[in-house]
Write a protein that holds these residues in place. Structure first.
Motif, short mmCIF file in Angstrom:
data_model
loop_
_atom_site.label_atom_id
_atom_site.label_comp_id
_atom_site.label_asym_id
_atom_site.label_seq_id
_atom_site.Cartn_x
_atom_site.Cartn_y
_atom_site.Cartn_z
N UNK C 183 0.80 -1.17 0.13
CA UNK C 183 0.00 0.04 0.09
C UNK C 183 0.97 1.30 0.11
N UNK C 184 1.02 1.89 -1.01
CA UNK C 184 2.03 2.94 -1.25
C UNK C 184 0.92 4.11 -1.00
N UNK C 185 1.69 5.28 -0.72
CA UNK C 185 0.83 6.37 -0.49
C UNK C 185 0.96 7.85 -1.25
N UNK C 186 2.09 7.84 -1.73
CA UNK C 186 2.49 9.11 -2.63
C UNK C 186 2.55 8.88 -4.02
N UNK C 187 2.25 10.23 -4.81
CA UNK C 187 2.26 10.32 -6.23
C UNK C 187 3.24 11.43 -6.33
N UNK C 188 4.15 11.49 -7.13
CA UNK C 188 5.03 12.63 -7.33
C UNK C 188 4.70 13.27 -8.65
N UNK C 189 4.48 14.38 -8.53
CA UNK C 189 4.01 15.40 -10.02
C UNK C 189 4.84 16.54 -9.89
N UNK C 190 5.35 17.07 -11.13
CA UNK C 190 6.18 18.16 -11.39
C UNK C 190 5.17 19.22 -11.17
N UNK C 191 5.43 20.44 -10.59
CA UNK C 191 4.68 21.64 -10.41
C UNK C 191 4.11 21.99 -11.65
N UNK C 192 4.68 21.85 -13.04
CA UNK C 192 4.39 22.25 -13.98
C UNK C 192 3.09 21.50 -14.62
N UNK C 193 2.93 20.33 -13.91
CA UNK C 193 1.79 19.59 -14.43
C UNK C 193 0.34 20.16 -14.71
N UNK C 194 -0.41 19.58 -15.37
CA UNK C 194 -1.90 19.85 -15.43
C UNK C 194 -2.52 19.74 -14.23
N UNK C 195 -3.57 20.55 -14.06
CA UNK C 195 -4.42 20.31 -12.71
C UNK C 195 -4.76 18.88 -12.74
N UNK C 196 -5.19 18.20 -14.03
CA UNK C 196 -5.90 17.05 -13.48
C UNK C 196 -4.90 16.08 -13.11
N UNK C 197 -3.63 16.28 -13.14
CA UNK C 197 -2.61 15.30 -12.65
C UNK C 197 -2.69 14.96 -11.14
N UNK C 198 -2.58 16.42 -10.59
CA UNK C 198 -2.59 16.10 -8.98
C UNK C 198 -4.08 15.89 -8.51
N UNK C 199 -4.98 16.44 -9.36
CA UNK C 199 -6.46 16.15 -8.81
C UNK C 199 -6.59 14.72 -9.01
#
Ligand SMILES: Cc1ncc(COP(=O)(O)O)c(C=O)c1O
Ligand SMILES: Cc1ncc(COP(=O)(O)O)c(C=O)c1O
Lengths: 447, 519, 519, 447
Positions: C183-199
């Motif tokens: 069970x992993x907890x984190x996803x790494x996303x660049x700051x430049x990513x499109x909003x849908x990625x972190x969402x």
């Protein structure tokens, strides 16, 4: 009723403003004796679902070109129309507008017409073209009338290669205009014979290339002879794609070109609507029929387009007009010009080459069938073949086998004595498999 | 993707005056568009075709070698060119299109769809008849509807527009006279007639003579009686006429015409006003064309195509042109060649007429049905009378009383304003409306002929009337500037038609591009 | 009818100044249009339906008795309402639509036509499978093209847009980890990513952590290495990234990610730049969605529908959602229910996804072919670099070097002009252009992201660049007024978004009509 | 290639401006090892003619709904779409525009969305609606997530009448959001049973009406019970035409409505694209997913529309957004709103009445077949019937006879133990002749 926006309340409110007691009052001028007392004897209104069902059922009773191998030509050709063309001509602003009499709010139609005229002039090799006629045959008939006006001579000579229905349309008008029509006997390759009838009374000779039998001819000599006799040469072209491969009428000396534009941008439509192309020399333009679109400027000096030289037309000149034409083939002309713009010179030439290539394959294939003779000496995309049986019978037999195998000459000219001759056209939609299927089944029917 | 406007929602700022000009000449959504010849596509094409599989060719010298001079565009450029152009047009789908005599009504998209069914659109006119029974069925059904609605025994479907129908009708009339060896010379036409009427009569070889009009805008029977005679081939009337009025004396006119051995041709362009209410046969008409693109709503398409079937009386039916459809035991047959002994005057054009329009018109008629078509006439007449009542408060109508489907005004009410009919019309463009028909019919000075049609809602007619009345007030208040230079808000300002006719430039020519580019 | 303008051809008069206002507020062809609720159609309908043939009903109390509150319009009014509205939109068919990240390219009408064939459009998702073999064939062919172009062994077709594809990809990743009890907890996303990625990552239950960016606009490997760890489920990158740059270190990033036991998700919204040139599989990607409405040109339709198939690596293929198509001896079968023991994470939505889009995308891919698709990428990249070169003369680019399919600028060059990115964009509207994407990506100040796409001709790009450069010159020359109030020439002026959000009015309510009418 | 406007000359000129030696130079950032050296293994480009032929051939392998009697429903319905709808949504300005981020040049889309939201709110009987979701099932799943955000409770109860594929879509999202899903066993008429599972942990109950078996229910009591327990009621509707006959979810106390809008304006499309309708109470709006269009004014005070409350959305709020949705179902929503505008209240009510009438005829007809039992107690336009044979088998037999006779429950829920149950829907396109044909052939197959 879905197309009628007035509500009952609207109607009463409006009658009140008008000051009429009821709707009947507005019809008082109609003699009581002639007024219908109830609905005519026709079905009541129908919804979309029902109308679509009824007409789809009728459509389903026809065998459309896509259904199987298909080789009809003889003045109407089955070509591919890019989907963009049909999409664009359905735009409200093109489809539901009127003749562009108010140029400030009709530049869309006007600029497209100016481009159309420019393309038609280039294709035909002529100096100017008009904004369209009903179709190729009425363009040809108007051409004969125009030649009569220009030369003031009483005789028109029609080549034996002219499409018989074109000749009939010309004869109808010529009769009432007092023009004598000399129609030469049907001939596969007899264009030069018009020269025999040429004399000082001749206003024009009308020659078709490729002719109704598919034969393409160089008309330069005919043009020269006609001009020498003071007559005009009218060239008829029924397959507009041929402009991409064959020397243009203008290059051969034509004075008037009357062509059918259906092949570019327009579906077969069981014969109409089509679009007549009409081109001529600049010096004859004031005798030309139909609308003309011209370039000008607006009050701020910006380029714009207007209908022009309308002093030739019925709405200005009335009984002195060059023609009675009013509504022409605007939207079909638009389809033509859009498709031609997509083709461009490169595409048109390639399209023409493919048509020619497929027709050559077709000719070679049927020529190899015992008893079948290809009659057309030089062709673009259509050939006449002689069969050992009446063509119409062969055709019915092939139709039963799913092949629409062209047009029998007897359908066009029952009295020409060419009942054994069949006209076969090939286009870019004709596949090698279609040709193979025709060849196989035709051989079968004949054997 | 998305627009990160965090912290930057736009706010409406205080009103800033519009800068007169943009830097590039752009005007928001309105795109200027060059000619296809100026887009640089001399080698481009927007189609992908296979390589021709050509073994050889014996065309030799017949092959075109010189450049044709046609530009091409890729598909995206093509779309854009024509979409941009289209937005410079007015259309019935945008607003009322009140051109009198033109019957600009709603064009149902159902009809467009049906006309494009492969079973109709992908059909060759000369296919074996066994493979086109449904198409012949459409022609037969259309003929039935037209004959029933007009009460006439025969119809010639093939004419390709109204004027072509006139031609067909007069050719039948001429053939009928000729069949009796009775070569007649004149056709009588009211001064108010549409230009195609005299033009057609002349085309068919007749001398055209004008019939006078009464003070109430109808045929002057005395003048008609005086002019009728043994050499009159036909009387050509329009009913309702181009003043928007019903020819009350039609039955008497028919009787007089027939008594003189002539035929009564009726221009049916205005059939919309009476369809389902009156049958032309009951008025004594011998021939009448029906503009399917008017009464039966096939789209005008910026100038066509139309269709102009002609209904014929018993007296003329035998002279109808080829082809025609007959219904036998084993289905329909199209007769391309008149049988031996037929009186048919011949053929008008190649093939069988405007099939695409037949499908649309039939769908339109079936959609309305007998009840709906009568309602069409009623609503068309109601709308026109409403316009006449509302605008009549300010504008002057040459003829009193109710009108039929269109309301006619003259320009007396503009006297002294310095505003002409044309200026007034152009100012309407600024307000968002297509002008009415102007300067037609000729019998009325500075005529303005307004035909709303039955597919206009009351709200749109009110909006139109409000604009006309507001402009009228402005004209009377002396605001002539508003009119003289109008339109100001259209894609282009007023165009120089005089220059266009003086030095006709009817096509693009090589060399033009550079000139334009240099401008 | 015709216009009798005899003796009255219009002449271009001397230029008269435009009267500021028309009398009715009309603006030539541009039509103002009320809401359907204000058109008075409370009893109208634009359809003709037969009377219901209803014997009885036992619905009793279930029947809706209160008014719904829906207006209706006749068919002509409907047409007009929407045609008028449509003319207030910009569209790719009107001019360049240079929204970075959105890939607004030409939408072929062939694809529209094919998607409407009754054999595709009039097909129920749950018909017997024997009756939909052609439809399943389309899905199979589409899958084959997508797998071949990406080099990936599996594809899930059903996601309905890019964000839905992200969801699908992360669900597969989560399922893969769960299958291992990891069970992993984190996803790494660049700051430049499109909003849908972190969402999306958050939606799937992960904590989102941002990855830093290097000075040249790419993932900072050091930062990535520092953040990668045993609880990282996935690294979510976009490649080419949202700065329009190719992540040069992608192969290494994939290796690092895999070494940490995480999966590499690639946002494929920018696949357009590399299609046919690079296969994501060869970069080490585990999952990537493909926006068929971007790279494969299904129309954006003013906000959708799209389609976001997800290609999956061998490692993730087993977790793909239902349904899927398999090809057996007797044709295709759609598997709606995962068989016993399947690792599928389940179902994303009812039915099988966006069939209408599959047909369009497949037609688009077949039209281009392998050769054409590589050309797509080349021309897209060429056009963007051309824009970057031309505009780079005046505008400042945060990152040097060649870009991929879009050119990114910041707002340093506007310093001191008093013109903000937003103002600049709005002024472009006046010049006839849709603005570029603004304020995205977030890593760049006042970002302007320009994506011309491969379907723009050079002439249109030049026209656009000329306008931008002319505006830039004006901005630098201190003509701030031109920008502050812009747009002036659009259908509306700048809108008050702040008010809209403060007092949300999200629907028409009875009573509004009178208010508006009274205004 | 017809879609690519750059010419060779353009490309060289542009490279020169860029200062790049060749196109490869622009791809330098792509690792050499990953670059393809040649075209991928797929066919080369094709012209329109070829593409059209290939895809038409695939289309011809499907049996379209118009082909014969057709009774499929179960969440997707075959209705008539007026031709104007499809024409209008193909207008360039709607079809080829993006999400309306620049409202000054996107009022066309925005006003249509505002009208759409207003219509959906009215239809569902709710206060507000959003600008669309992907489809009904994802709208339902988002509704469950929203209820979870609002109530902060961990349990969602799904009724046994909920469309099984909707339940699966909800379960997928709920799983990763940590929401426990209590799915009740399939039941023809068991909506009230959700109350049994209701407790203080319950965030929402999800109930469908008419449910997947066609049963229409009054949910007022369920709403009251849910509210009393502090839970929300989510009502799912898969047949939007039912809004014209049945009491609205809002009237029955729904907090969230998730509906499939396909029935209005959209074709069956083999399952997509469809359009999810999403409506809720005003006070929950800031927790709603998806785009919202709102009214405002421009700088001159003129009314206009903008996308608003975007601080809920992914592009602003990123990992704190209410949903990850970006692209939604804009054009399908446009089709919906256009069709609804054409219908109006009068048309919608009539359409719904026709659907109901045809379904009643259908129910009466099949009920008369020996061995067939109609299970649905109260229905709108769809019924579940029990057959004496497995439904899937009967369906295949009828398909072979040219009748597409509905959806077997086993297709949706193989484990429900309802293999003998068939779902049959009727719409305005179902004719009496269709019903007669079905009845006859079904009786035949069963006998
Ligand atoms: C980079 C990027 N990722 C993801 C998305 C989301 O895709 P969609 O709008 O299809 O859900 C977009 C589209 O806007 C995007 O540009
Ligand atoms: C009264 C009248 N007659 C005849 C015509 C000519 O019809 P068409 O344009 O169809 O040839 C018209 C149309 O403009 C007309 O208005």
């Amino acid at each position: 009723m879905r197309y009628l926006p007035l509500t009952k309340d609207d109607r009463s409110a409006m009658l009140a403003v008008i000051g009429a007691p009821d709707i009947d009052a507005l019809f008082t001028d109609v003699p009581q004796s002639a007024r219908l007392s109830g609905p005519v004897d026709l079905p009541p209104h129908m919804g979309e679902i029902e109308v679509e069902r009824a007409l789809s059922a009728l459509a389903a009773k026809n065998r459309s070109g896509a259904h199987g191998p298909f080789f009809c030509g003889a003045g109407a050709y089955r070509h591919h129309v890019p989907s963009s063309v049909d999409h664009l001509i359905q735009r409200s602003e093109f489809l539901t507008s009127y003749t562009p009499y108010q140029p400030e709010i009709a530049q869309g139609t006007l600029q497209a017409l100016f481009e159309f005229q420019s393309q038609v002039a280039a294709l035909t090799g002529m100096e100017v073209a008009n904004a369209s006629m009903y179709d190729g045959s009425t363009a040809a008939a108007e051409g004969v009338m125009m030649a009569h006006r220009i030369t003031r001579r009483p005789k028109a000579i029609l080549s034996g290669g002219l499409h018989p229905q074109y000749a009939e349309a010309i004869a109808t008008l010529a009769h009432v205009a007092g023009v004598e029509v000399v129609r030469q006997p049907a001939a596969i390759d007899g264009e030069a014979e018009v020269l025999g009838a040429l004399d000082g009374e001749t206003s024009c000779v009308v020659v078709q290339t490729p002719n109704v039998f598919g034969t393409a001819s160089d008309l330069t000599a005919i043009a020269e002879a006609a001009h020498a006799a003071g007559a005009l040469l009218i060239v008829v072209v029924t397959e507009a794609v041929s402009f991409g491969l064959l020397k243009s009428p203008g290059e051969m000396g034509a004075d008037i070109v009357a062509a059918e534009g259906q092949s570019i941008g327009n579906a077969l439509n069981f014969g109409g609507p089509y679009v007549g192309l009409f081109a001529t020399r600049e010096r004859f333009i004031r005798q030309a029929p139909g609308r003309l679109c011209g370039e000008t400027v607006d009050a701020e000096g910006r380029r714009g387009f207007v209908l022009t030289l309308s002093t030739r037309e019925q709405h200005i000149r009335r009984d002195k007009a060059t023609s009675n034409i009013c509504t022409n083939s605007g939207l079909c002309a638009l389809a033509f010009t859009i498709h031609m713009t997509m083709l461009g010179e490169a595409g048109l030439r390639q399209l023409a080459a493919i048509n020619h290539a497929q027709a050559r394959k077709l000719a070679n294939a049927v020529a190899a069938i015992p008893g079948v003779e290809v009659l057309t000496p030089r062709f673009f995309n259509e050939i006449a073949v002689r069969l050992p049986l009446p063509a119409a019978e062969v055709l019915e037999a092939l139709a039963a086998l799913g092949i629409i195998a062209g047009v029998p000459v007897s359908r066009l000219a029952p009295d020409a004595g060419l009942d054994d001759v069949l006209l076969l056209a090939a286009t870019e939609l004709t596949t090698d498999a279609d040709i193979a299927a025709l060849t196989k089944e035709l051989a079968g029917v004949l054997s | 993707m998305t627009m990160q406007t965090i912290g930057r929602p736009t706010r409406a700022e205080a009103i800033v005056e519009t800068p007169a000009q943009t830097l590039t000449g752009g005007r928001g959504l309105l795109q200027h568009e060059p000619l296809i010849f100026e887009l640089g596509g001399w080698e481009k094409t927007g189609v992908d075709l296979p390589e021709p599989d050509l073994d050889a060719s014996d065309l030799g010298d017949l092959v075109r070698t010189a450049p044709v001079g046609l530009p091409g565009l890729s598909e995206p450029e093509t779309l854009r060119h024509y979409v941009r152009l289209s937005q410079q047009n007015h259309a019935i789908d945008l607003a009322i299109y009140p051109l009198g005599s033109c019957t600009m009504k709603h064009n149902p998209r159902l009809n467009e769809k049906l006309a494009r069914l492969p079973g109709f659109a992908d059909l060759h006119p000369l296919q074996p008849q066994s493979t086109v029974q449904g198409a012949l069925g459409v022609m037969d059904a259309l003929a039935h509807w037209l004959k029933t609605l007009t009460g006439m025994p025969a119809v010639a479907l093939s004419p390709k527009a109204g004027a072509h129908g006139e031609l067909c009708g007069l050719l039948a009339i001429r053939a009928a006279h000729e069949a009796r060896g009775d070569a007649r010379k004149r056709v009588l036409v009211p001064t108010s007639a549409h230009g195609t009427n005299p033009a057609t009569a002349a085309f068919v070889g007749y001398a055209v003579e004008e019939i006078a009009q009464t003070a109430c805008g109808r045929v002057d029977l005395t003048d008609l009686a005086a002019k009728l005679g043994g050499d009159v081939a036909a009387v050509m009337l329009t009913n309702p006429n181009t003043c928007g009025l019903f020819e009350r004396d039609m039955i008497e006119i028919a009787a007089m015409t027939h008594a003189a051995g002539a035929y009564l041709y009726c221009d049916g362009a205005n059939f919309n006003a009476i369809v389902g209410k009156v049958r032309p046969a009951d008025l004594g008409v011998d021939a009448m064309h029906i503009n399917l693109h008017k009464t039966f709503s096939t789209p005008h398409g910026g100038g066509g195509p139309g269709a102009g079937p002609v209904v014929l009386s018993e007296a003329l039916a035998a002279y109808a042109p080829t082809p025609w459809v007959i219904h036998g035991l084993d289905g329909f047959t199209i007769v391309d060649h008149a049988p031996e002994g037929s009186a048919s005057f011949g053929r008008l054009s190649a093939f069988h007429g405007q099939m695409g329009m037949y499908v649309r018109a039939l769908a339109y008629m079936m959609s309305h049905g007998a009840d709906g078509l009568a309602q069409v006439a009623e609503d068309a007449v109601l709308n026109a009378n409403y316009v006449k009542a509302r605008l009549g408060q300010v504008m002057t109508a040459p003829f009193a009383g109710y009108c039929m489907h269109e309301a006619l005004f003259d320009d007396r009410w503009l006297d002294g304003t310095g505003v002409a009919t044309l200026d007034f019309a152009k100012a309407l463009i600024d307000e968002g409306f297509h002008p009415m028909t102007m300067y037609f019919p000729l019998v009325v000075h500075g005529a303005m002929l307004i035909e709303p049609t039955e597919t206009e809602p009351k709200a749109e007619i009110d909006r139109f009337c409000d604009a006309v009345l507001a402009l009228a007030t402005a004209a009377k208040a002396g605001d002539a500037e508003r009119f003289r230079g109008a339109p100001f808000h259209a894609p282009l300002r007023r165009l120089d038609e005089t220059q266009a006719a003086r030095k006709p430039k009817l096509r693009w020519r090589p060399g033009d591009a550079s000139r334009v580019a240099a401008e």
